[in-house]
Design an enzyme around this catalytic site. Structure first.
Site, mmCIF file in Angstrom:
data_model
loop_
_atom_site.group_PDB
_atom_site.id
_atom_site.type_symbol
_atom_site.label_atom_id
_atom_site.label_comp_id
_atom_site.label_asym_id
_atom_site.label_seq_id
_atom_site.Cartn_x
_atom_site.Cartn_y
_atom_site.Cartn_z
ATOM 1 C CB SER A 101 6.472 7.592 -10.263
ATOM 2 O OG SER A 101 5.161 7.138 -10.477
ATOM 3 N NE ARG A 158 -2.880 15.605 -8.089
ATOM 4 C CZ ARG A 158 -1.634 15.225 -8.340
ATOM 5 N NH1 ARG A 158 -1.418 14.233 -9.177
ATOM 6 N NH2 ARG A 158 -0.616 15.845 -7.780
ATOM 7 C CG ASP A 201 5.372 3.187 -3.623
ATOM 8 O OD1 ASP A 201 4.158 3.134 -3.898
ATOM 9 O OD2 ASP A 201 6.250 3.534 -4.439
ATOM 10 C CG HIS A 217 4.118 6.418 -5.576
ATOM 11 N ND1 HIS A 217 5.096 5.552 -6.040
ATOM 12 C CD2 HIS A 217 3.844 7.249 -6.615
ATOM 13 C CE1 HIS A 217 5.398 5.848 -7.288
ATOM 14 N NE2 HIS A 217 4.653 6.872 -7.665
ATOM 15 C CG ASP A 218 3.278 11.792 -3.311
ATOM 16 O OD1 ASP A 218 3.458 11.391 -4.475
ATOM 17 O OD2 ASP A 218 2.346 12.563 -2.994
#
Length: 375
Positions: free
Chosen positions: A154, A224, A319, A352-353
C-alpha cells in the site's frame, strides 16, 4: 529445513538526528527522532539489509513481540522470521516509524523545541519523498550503503517505489505490493471525507487538541470506519457478516443491529484509542501528493527511467482500492525502460488487506523472489 517461526522478543531503538531536514512542502524539521526495530543480523559486507516501509496505520513494529506484551505481534509477523518468506537467517530486516507518525518518531504529538509545547497543527507537511530522505539518513547511521531490497504494501509500496527514484544506486530490489503509482480521484475523495470527519470534530480544536486534554475520537472513529470498508472486498464482508442481525430480527433503531455495523464500530473505537488524529491527516495527504509522473507531464515511463532496481510487483484480484490495473501501470512503465520486473496477481477474496494475510500463494511468490535476491 527449519520450521518457520517468529523472531521472538524484540526491542525498539531510537536515533536522534540533529541535522535539519528540509521538507518537500517547504517546512523544516530542525531535529527529529526515528524509532525503528531490526530483525536478524547485518552481515560483514553490510549487503543483506532489507527495509520494510509501513502503510497508513502501520509502525516500526513489523515482527516479533515485546517482552511485556506477548500478544502484540508485529503487523507483518507472518512474513518475517527464521524460515519465513523474508528469512531473518539470511536478511537483516529494518522497520521504521515514519516522520509525522505517532509511534515514537517525531510527529505532531512530539514536543516542538522552539515552543516547548506539542507540535500539533504546527507540524509541517511531510511527503513520501521526505520519509525516504529520513530513511536514507537512518541507513547512513547504520552503515548501510545499499539495500538488498526495499519492501512495502500500500503506502509502503509507494515508499519502495520512491526509493528507486530518489536513491537508485542504493536499492538492488524493490518489492511493491498492493500499491499504485499515484492515487485515483476516487481514492483522494475517500481520504478527503475521512479528513473532514476529523477536521469537523468539535474536539479537534484546529489540531491543537492536546492542549485541551481531549481527543477527536468521533472523527477518528468515522475516518477509520470509512477507510476500513475500502480495505475489504464485498465478498469478504458478505462471507464474514452477510446481513446477519444481532437480535435475529429488526428492532427498528439506530443502534447496532447488523453484525457488520458492530464490526465497524469496534474497529473505529479501537483505532481512535491509539492513533493520532494529526498523524492521520498528514499521512493521507502524503498519499494524495505522491505522484512521480507529475513533474514529467504525467508520463510514468519517463518518471521511472531513473530506477535501476529489479522489481517484484504484486496485486490482489479483489483489491478495489488499489486494483491490479494500477500495479500493471508500474509494470508497463518499468518494461518500457527495460527493467527486470516480475509481476504476480494473486487471487484473493480479502480485498486490499490481502497484503497483510498469510496466503500460501502470495507467500510462495515472495519466498521465491527473496530466495533469488543476491546478498
Amino acid at each position: 529445513m527449519i520450521q518457520a517461526q517468529s523472531v521472538g522478543v524484540v526491542e525498539p531503538r531510537r536515533i536522534r538526528f540533529t541535522e535539519p531536514l528540509r521538507l518537500r512542502g517547504g517546512g523544516v524539521l530542525p531535529e527529529y527522532d526515528l524509532v525503528f526495530e531490526t530483525y536478524g543480523e547485518l552481515n560483514a559486507a553490510r549487503s543483506n539489509a532489507v527495509l520494510v516501509c509501513h502503510a497508513l496505520s502501520g509502525s516500526h513494529h513489523v515482527a516479533g513481540h515485546y517482552a511485556d506484551q506477548p500478544d502484540n505481534l508485529g503487523w507483518w509477523d507472518n512474513l518475517i522470521g527464521p524460515g519465513r518468506p523474508l528469512d531473518t537467517r539470511r536478511f537483516f530486516v529494518i522497520g521504521v516509524n515514519n516522520l509525522g507518525g505517532c509511534h515514537g518518531s517525531t510527529g505532531p504529538s512530539s514536543i516542538n523545541p522552539a515552543t516547548g509545547k506539542r507540535w500539533g497543527a504546527d507540524f509541517p507537511f511531510v511527503t513520501v519523498e521526505d520519509w525516504v530522505s529520513a530513511q536514507a539518513r537512518l541507513a547512513d547511521q547504520l552503515g548501510i550503503e545499499r539495500f538488498a531490497a526495499i519492501v512495502g504494501g500500500s503506502l509502503g509500496g509507494m515508499q519502495a517505489l520512491g526509493w528507486t527514484l530518489q536513491y537508485p544506486q542504493r536499492v538492488a530490489n524493490a518489492v511493491v505490493i498492493a500499491a499504485a503509482p499515484r492515487l485515483s480521484a476516487e481514492n483522494i475523495a475517500f481520504n478527503e471525507v475521512a479528513r473532514q470527519a476529523i477536521l469537523t470534530d468539535p474536539e479537534f480544536h484546529g489540531g491543537n487538541f492536546y492542549e485541551h486534554g481531549v481527543v477527536p475520537a468521533r472523527g477518528l472513529k468515522l475516518a477509520r470506519m470509512l477507510g476500513h470498508i475500502t480495505y475489504l472486498s464485498d465478498d469478504s464482508l458478505a462471507e464474514k457478516f452477510g446481513r446477519t442481525l444481532r437480535h435475529g430480527k429488526a428492532v427498528y433503531s439506530y443502534e447496532v443491529e447488523f453484525e457488520v455495523e458492530s464490526y465497524l464500530r469496534y474497529q473505529g473505537d479501537k483505532f481512535a484509542g491509539f492513533f493520532d488524529a494529526n498523524t492521520y491527516l498528514l499521512t493521507t495527504k502524503a498519499l494524495d501528493y505522491f505522484d512521480p509522473a507529475f513533474e514529467h507531464g504525467g508520463n510514468l515511463p519517463a518518471a521511472l527511467a531513473r530506477s535501476s532496481a529489479d522489481f517484484l510487483v504484486v496485486s490482489f484480484s479483489t483489491d478495489w482500492r488499489f486494483p491490479p490495473a494500477r500495479s500493471r501501470e508500474i509494470v508497463y512503465a518499468l518494461l518500457h525502460n527495460q527493467r527486470n520486473v516480475s509481476y504476480a496477481e494473486i487471487p484473493s477474496a480479502a480485498g486490499h488487506d490481502s497484503f497483510l494475510l498469510d496466503d500460501p500463494h502470495y507467500h510462495a511468490v515472495l519466498r521465491n523472489y527473496f530466495e533469488r535476491v543476491e546478498i
